[in-house]
Each structure stands twice: as structure tokens, then as C-alpha cells.
Design an enzyme around this catalytic site. Sequence first.
Site, short mmCIF file in Angstrom:
data_model
loop_
_atom_site.label_atom_id
_atom_site.label_comp_id
_atom_site.label_asym_id
_atom_site.label_seq_id
_atom_site.Cartn_x
_atom_site.Cartn_y
_atom_site.Cartn_z
N TYR A 185 -2.17 -0.06 10.62
CA TYR A 185 -2.17 -0.51 8.72
C TYR A 185 -1.04 0.12 8.28
CZ TYR A 185 -3.86 -1.10 4.15
OH TYR A 185 -4.06 -1.69 3.02
N SER A 214 0.91 -1.30 -0.20
CA SER A 214 -0.02 0.11 -0.06
C SER A 214 0.89 1.27 0.09
CB SER A 214 -0.94 0.04 1.38
OG SER A 214 -1.50 1.25 1.44
#
Length: 249
Positions: A149, A136
Site C-alpha cells: 500500500y 494517503s
Amino acid sequence: MKDSLRGRRALVTGGSRGIGLAIVEALAAQGADVVFTARGAGGVADAMVALPSGLSVRGAVCDVADRAGMAALLAEPVDILVNNAGVIQPIGRLAEADMQAWAENLRVNVVAAVSAIQLALPGLVARRGTVINLSSGAAQKPMEGWSAYCAGKAALAMVTRCLHLEYGAKGVRAFGFAPGLIDTDMQGEIRKSGINPVSALPRASLRPAAEPGRAIAWLCTPDSDEFVGQELDIRTPEIRSRSGLEPLA
């Protein structure tokens, strides 16, 4: 690229919906025999209905954090391992974070992925296989409210590099791959949070899951060999062009 993965066996974690399901379909469409995991039987059933007929696909009920369950699935060696399963929660600023949920995020996003790699490695070395860890932009850039995250994806990016360092010379092809902003259930959770600019993006601006599915299928072919060991982003013009995707506007 038709039938470019004929005879290859793949395992995709979290493959019952969203990006995972698109990866399953793209790999199978190129001839791979694909097994995917889902947490429940309903997810497996829904995915099998959603997939086109005629593909060699099987779903398995397995939590990716269940090492014994994953070991059973990986008892038969695979050529391709896609660590796609992941969670975004907890979303919230550090002072508000539930530490149990914070630790669970890393257990799913990092520890379970490393465990799957470890279990698959003997077969991957023997078959000169491919590992793709779903990355990501959050691995490189801090995002408000996403401390777990961001930390997990940054850790997984380093795992990709370590895997390449330790096993690249033995033929294991490791990639980190950031799929971009895709229309998934996770993006729905992000919009509900109202934290950071990503939550304000309109759904219409998100890309379809088929795009990362197609790009990941390409990464599993020798045509991507020059990118082995790297963190890649689907928004990079060269990656889009090489994987057959249209340029972004």
C-alpha cells in the site's frame, strides 16, 4: 458552492461505498452528472438506495483494472476523474507477503489509475478537466505491514506530479488528496490486522466520509486553482478552511 459543478460530467472509481460514495454524493449535490464504478451489481444497487433522490448519478459494474470496461465508460469525455478505488491488502510484514497479492495491490492502486487517466486524457485536455488521485499519508511515511500500500500510494503521488508536469500547461488540473483517517470498511480491515499503530485507533476517533467528499468537490472548482499539481492532506488547516470543513480539535 451550490451548483458549482453544474454541467460537468464526473467519473468516480470505487464509488459504491465509503469515501467513494461520499465523493459521488458531494459532486452530484453540486450539480455534476456522476458515473461511479463498482465491482458488482449489488454494490451499484446499494449505493443508489443510499444516495439522496434527485441527483444525477448512474452506477456501472466495472472492475477498474478492466481496461476495456473503463474505455467504454470513458468513451464519453469527462470533466472530472476521481481515482478512488483502492485496496489495502496484503497486510503483513515483507517476509510474509503473498507476492501475487502484493502485485495485485499495485495493479489496482497504481496501474488501473494510470490507465484511467490515459483513457480520459483526450477529453480532459479538451475540457480543461480535473484529475484527483486518492492519496494517503502512507505515500510519504512507511507503515509496518503496509509495504504494498505504501509503495503504491507513493507511486501514485509521483503519477500526479508527472501528470501536472506533462499536461498542466494544457489545462489539466491534477491533485493528490489524502483523506485522513476515515470510518470505512478498509479501516475495519486494518483494525483486524493488529499491525502498526493505525490498527489500534478506536473507531470513534475516525472521521466521517462526508468530509473528504466535500473537500474533493471543492477541489473540482476554480477556487482551488492555487493548489493544482500538489499532494494535499485534509488535515491541513488551510485545506479544511477553504473547503468549508470545521477545524480539527
